[in-house]
Design a protein around this motif. Structure first.
Motif, PDB file in Angstrom:
ATOM      1  N   LEU A 189      -6.461  -6.895  46.413  1.00 56.60           N
ATOM      2  CA  LEU A 189      -5.980  -7.748  47.500  1.00 56.60           C
ATOM      3  C   LEU A 189      -6.828  -7.636  48.757  1.00 56.60           C
ATOM      4  O   LEU A 189      -7.095  -8.632  49.436  1.00 56.60           O
ATOM      5  CB  LEU A 189      -4.531  -7.388  47.852  1.00 56.60           C
ATOM      6  CG  LEU A 189      -3.448  -7.804  46.862  1.00 56.60           C
ATOM      7  CD1 LEU A 189      -2.090  -7.301  47.333  1.00 56.60           C
ATOM      8  CD2 LEU A 189      -3.411  -9.329  46.710  1.00 56.60           C
ATOM      9  N   ARG A 190      -7.219  -6.408  49.094  1.00 58.76           N
ATOM     10  CA  ARG A 190      -7.855  -6.170  50.380  1.00 58.76           C
ATOM     11  C   ARG A 190      -9.342  -5.869  50.293  1.00 58.76           C
ATOM     12  O   ARG A 190     -10.058  -5.965  51.290  1.00 58.76           O
ATOM     13  CB  ARG A 190      -7.160  -5.006  51.098  1.00 58.76           C
ATOM     14  CG  ARG A 190      -5.741  -5.301  51.559  1.00 58.76           C
ATOM     15  CD  ARG A 190      -5.100  -4.036  52.100  1.00 58.76           C
ATOM     16  NE  ARG A 190      -3.839  -4.309  52.788  1.00 58.76           N
ATOM     17  CZ  ARG A 190      -2.888  -3.404  53.005  1.00 58.76           C
ATOM     18  NH1 ARG A 190      -3.076  -2.152  52.595  1.00 58.76           N
ATOM     19  NH2 ARG A 190      -1.786  -3.714  53.640  1.00 58.76           N
ATOM     20  N   GLY A 191      -9.798  -5.432  49.113  1.00 60.86           N
ATOM     21  CA  GLY A 191     -11.177  -4.995  48.992  1.00 60.86           C
ATOM     22  C   GLY A 191     -11.428  -3.681  49.682  1.00 60.86           C
ATOM     23  O   GLY A 191     -12.583  -3.270  49.869  1.00 60.86           O
ATOM     24  N   THR A 192     -10.347  -3.000  50.086  1.00 57.17           N
ATOM     25  CA  THR A 192     -10.431  -1.699  50.739  1.00 57.17           C
ATOM     26  C   THR A 192      -9.432  -0.755  50.070  1.00 57.17           C
ATOM     27  O   THR A 192      -8.640  -1.168  49.215  1.00 57.17           O
ATOM     28  CB  THR A 192     -10.106  -1.798  52.238  1.00 57.17           C
ATOM     29  OG1 THR A 192      -8.770  -2.317  52.388  1.00 57.17           O
ATOM     30  CG2 THR A 192     -11.083  -2.720  52.954  1.00 57.17           C
ATOM     31  N   THR A 193      -9.462   0.513  50.478  1.00 60.90           N
ATOM     32  CA  THR A 193      -8.616   1.522  49.831  1.00 60.90           C
ATOM     33  C   THR A 193      -7.917   2.414  50.861  1.00 60.90           C
ATOM     34  O   THR A 193      -7.648   3.581  50.580  1.00 60.90           O
ATOM     35  CB  THR A 193      -9.468   2.405  48.899  1.00 60.90           C
ATOM     36  OG1 THR A 193     -10.487   3.048  49.684  1.00 60.90           O
ATOM     37  CG2 THR A 193     -10.119   1.603  47.794  1.00 60.90           C
TER      38      THR A 193
END
Length: 691
Positions: free
Chosen positions: A403-407
């Motif tokens: 969803l965000r491309g981040t963690t």
């Protein structure tokens, strides 16, 4: 990380369960100011009576995450009052660590400290929040009971500085989204009366809290409103009724939010002095009759009112329905609603490539489910537990990155496990099954869930852009590998793993001893992960030996059987067989499902199996939602059966998304109806659609 502030606590509250204190400071101007704050267990910040934030982000024992909350634009030109209320539970749970109640905070502007604990904040104790209450759940803490006639500024009390405060570390997870969801009307109103024949669930907990776990004796708990609500017969008198509305003694109003919401219950209005109200809430009721969800949690809030009130619960809860029961007095309700407490998905939407209405609904439901379960860490559910479970997180981690491309939330979640210090609660090398938490009385842990931790770490490091972090995980990964190795038998397979062995919520979980073949397939993948992470060739070679031997022992020419037991020193394969076991084999057994020898199994997977099975095979236990339904999706993707993935998604999740706007813990109508791992449905959908 603090310039001037000291970590303070109230000596009078030391060792007290469900303790509450209010801290207040005056600041002339908040222009450009920021609040830095750590607290345990929970805090709430308001400025001039206006809600600002709730926290903290939870972390490991011995640590505290510092929140940085902008205050610019929230205050007046001068004379601003900053209120920080702190709740210290002082009991064990699986959603927090057991730690002393404290507050550590300062207001800063351009390096100047405008107010700081230990210098500027006054502390007050009040009778507004009742202390001797029933447990809300054994996974969380206590039911909220408030007497809003009492001021939060009860009596001033001195504070002391902590001698051994926790180590301050930054908040990593994004800050939550607070949005108001007001109701314009009640779905129905009516009166109630005692029902002598009502069946009442009492102390409806997952396990009964012991004295060690933390509880107040039954005789000291004044109100048992969870039982009381069940004992009332509801007599509907009218349907939709606009707010504001009056609710007289012996009457109720039911509110229907139309979909699942997670946040703080908000109600305001006027009440006759001494009015007693029970606010009950549920994930599964109806607009015309309130009933509690079949879930181990006491979903009630008790209020005693008098005059004007504006109340926001201190803890977040999850509900689709709520009911306001007036036990005594008279209530004029100007407003009722929720202030959300969820991950912020601003700018994230259902992809345009998904055109099927049912699939779009499932995707949107998965997004909401993720948002409710990815605030400070990944949680199983935002209701009964709010706990950071391994294995659940393996699936939820894929969702955040998708969803965000981040963690960011996963960063915090995994860091919490790295910070965990085993001081004898568990065998050497073992991690908790969920964290932050306290060990249960019997020291229970799930060996398989720690295996999923290693799979998640490999995914996180190798597939989500954290290659430089692999060494941070070496200690925890090899601690677990050393632990598993103590249970390898002469065949190289794990045998008689201790504590709570778990492979799936179905009959399969009764077949985990002595040698669990699904567990050994998973173990093979764990060893492969060690090779991929750290170049451990010996682990890779061992992985293939474990996989080959597990296939050899468990495959009967048609399906993979679940376990073998040792009798008189001889390991004997049992005939027990589960659908879930087939997916463990397909995913981790290194088998070729296009080979002729697996033709019958392929037929079963594609034409017979599934959570919506039309053909029931007595000899093969069907899957449940967790984790069988998700293993099936992964297995179908591995087999390249994308159409079957979409069909599985539609039949299993379509009804859930349509009914609650979220995805559920089980396929049945019990337990949480808003469960974090279920958001994985959107990942599977995107893979099946190639987007």
């Amino acid at each position: 990380m603090f310039r001037t502030a000291k970590p303070i606590y109230v000596k009078e509250l030391s060792g007290v369960m469900n303790a509450f204190a209010t801290f207040a400071a005056q600041v002339d101007s908040l222009s450009g100011a920021e609040l830095h704050i750590c607290a345990a267990d929970l805090y709430r910040v308001s400025v001039n009576g206006r809600f600002v934030a709730s926290g903290p982000a939870r972390t490991a024992k011995g640590y505290a995450r510092m929140d940085c909350i902008p205050l610019d634009g929230l205050g007046r030109k001068s004379g601003n009052q900053i209120i920080i209320s702190v709740l210290g539970y002082g009991c064990r749970s699986i959603s927090t660590v057991l730690q002393p109640m404290f507050l550590w905070a300062e207001v800063v502007r351009n390096g100047e400290v405008l107010a700081a604990t230990g210098r500027d904040f006054d502390c007050f104790l009040s009778d507004a929040k009742k202390r001797k209450c029933a447990r809300y759940s054994v996974q969380r803490h206590f039911v909220e009971e408030w007497d809003l006639r009492s001021s939060l500024y009860g009596r001033a009390t001195p504070v002391a500085v902590m001698e051994n405060p926790p180590k301050v570390i930054p908040r990593i997870a994004p800050y939550p989204s607070y949005a108001d969801v007001p109701m314009s009307c009640a779905a129905s109103v009516g009166r109630f009366e005692a029902d002598p024949g009502a069946e009442i669930r009492k102390n409806f907990y997952s396990f009964q809290p012991s004295e060690r776990w933390g509880r107040y004796p039954e005789e000291e708990v004044e109100r048992h409103s969870y039982e009381w609500v069940q004992g009332q017969k509801q007599i509907r008198e009218a349907g939709l009724t606009a707010l504001p509305l009056g609710v007289a003694e012996g009457h109720y109003a039911i509110f229907d939010f139309s979909r699942m919401e997670t946040g703080f219950l908000h109600l305001f209005g006027t009440a006759q002095d001494g009015t007693e109200v029970v606010v009950a809430f549920s994930e599964d009721a109806s607009p015309d009759r309130f009933a509690f969800t079949d879930m181990h949690a006491h979903n009630v809030v008790d209020l005693t009112l008098g005059g004007r009130f504006d109340f926001l619960t201190f803890e977040p809860y999850t509900l689709k329905y709520a009911a306001v029961f007036v036990k005594k007095g008279d209530l004029w309700l100007d407003g009722f609603g929720i202030k959300t407490f969820a991950g912020d998905l601003t700018g994230v939407k259902v992809p345009d490539e998904i055109t099927d209405p049912c699939l779009r609904g499932i995707y949107a439901g998965a997004m909401r489910t993720f948002a409710h379960n990815a605030v400070d860490l990944y949680t199983d559910c935002p209701s009964r537990e709010r706990a950071g479970w391994l294995c659940d997180s393996y699936f939820t981690g894929k969702v955040e990155y998708c969803l965000r491309g981040t963690t960011a939330v996963e960063d915090a979640f995994l860091e919490n496990f790295r910070l965990f210090e085993n001081v004898g609660e568990y065998p050497e090398g073992v991690l908790p099954m969920c964290y932050p938490s306290e060990p249960q009385d019997d020291g229970k842990f799930i060996p398989q869930w720690t295996m999923w931790y290693i799979l998640e770490v490999a995914d996180y490091v190798l597939n989500r852009g954290h290659g430089d972090d692999r060494e941070k995980f070496r200690k925890s990964v090899y601690g677990l590998l050393d632990f598993y190795s103590r249970y390898e038998n002469a065949d190289g397979l794990l045998e008689k793993l201790p504590s709570w062995n778990f492979v799936e919520w179905s009959r399969a979980n009764g077949w985990t001893q002595d040698v669990s073949y699904p567990t050994n397939f998973l173990y093979a993948e764990v060893l492969r992960c060690a090779e991929r992470l750290f170049g451990d060739r010996a682990a890779g070679e061992k992985a293939e030996k474990v996989a080959r031997e597990t296939v050899r022992q468990s495959f009967d020419g048609r399906v993979f059987l679940d376990h073998a037991v040792r009798n008189d020193g001889v390991l004997t394969r049992c005939a027990d067989c589960s659908e879930a076991g087939q997916y463990y084999a397909i995913l981790f057994g290194g088998i070729d499902m296009t080979a002729p020898g697996y033709a019958e199994l392929r037929h079963l997977v594609l034409d017979v199996f599934g959570a919506d099975r039309a053909v029931m095979l007595e000899e093969i236990a069907p899957i449940n939602a967790f984790i069988g339904a998700y293993l099936r999706l992964e297995a179908l993707l591995k087999m390249g059966e994308k159409a079957a993935v979409l069909q599985s998604l539609t039949t299993f999740f379509g009804g859930m998304a349509g009914e609650t706007g979220t995805l559920w813990e089980y396929r049945e109508r019990h337990g949480s109806r808003d469960h974090g791992f279920a958001s994985y449905a959107l990942v599977a959908m995107r893979k099946a659609l190639g987007i």
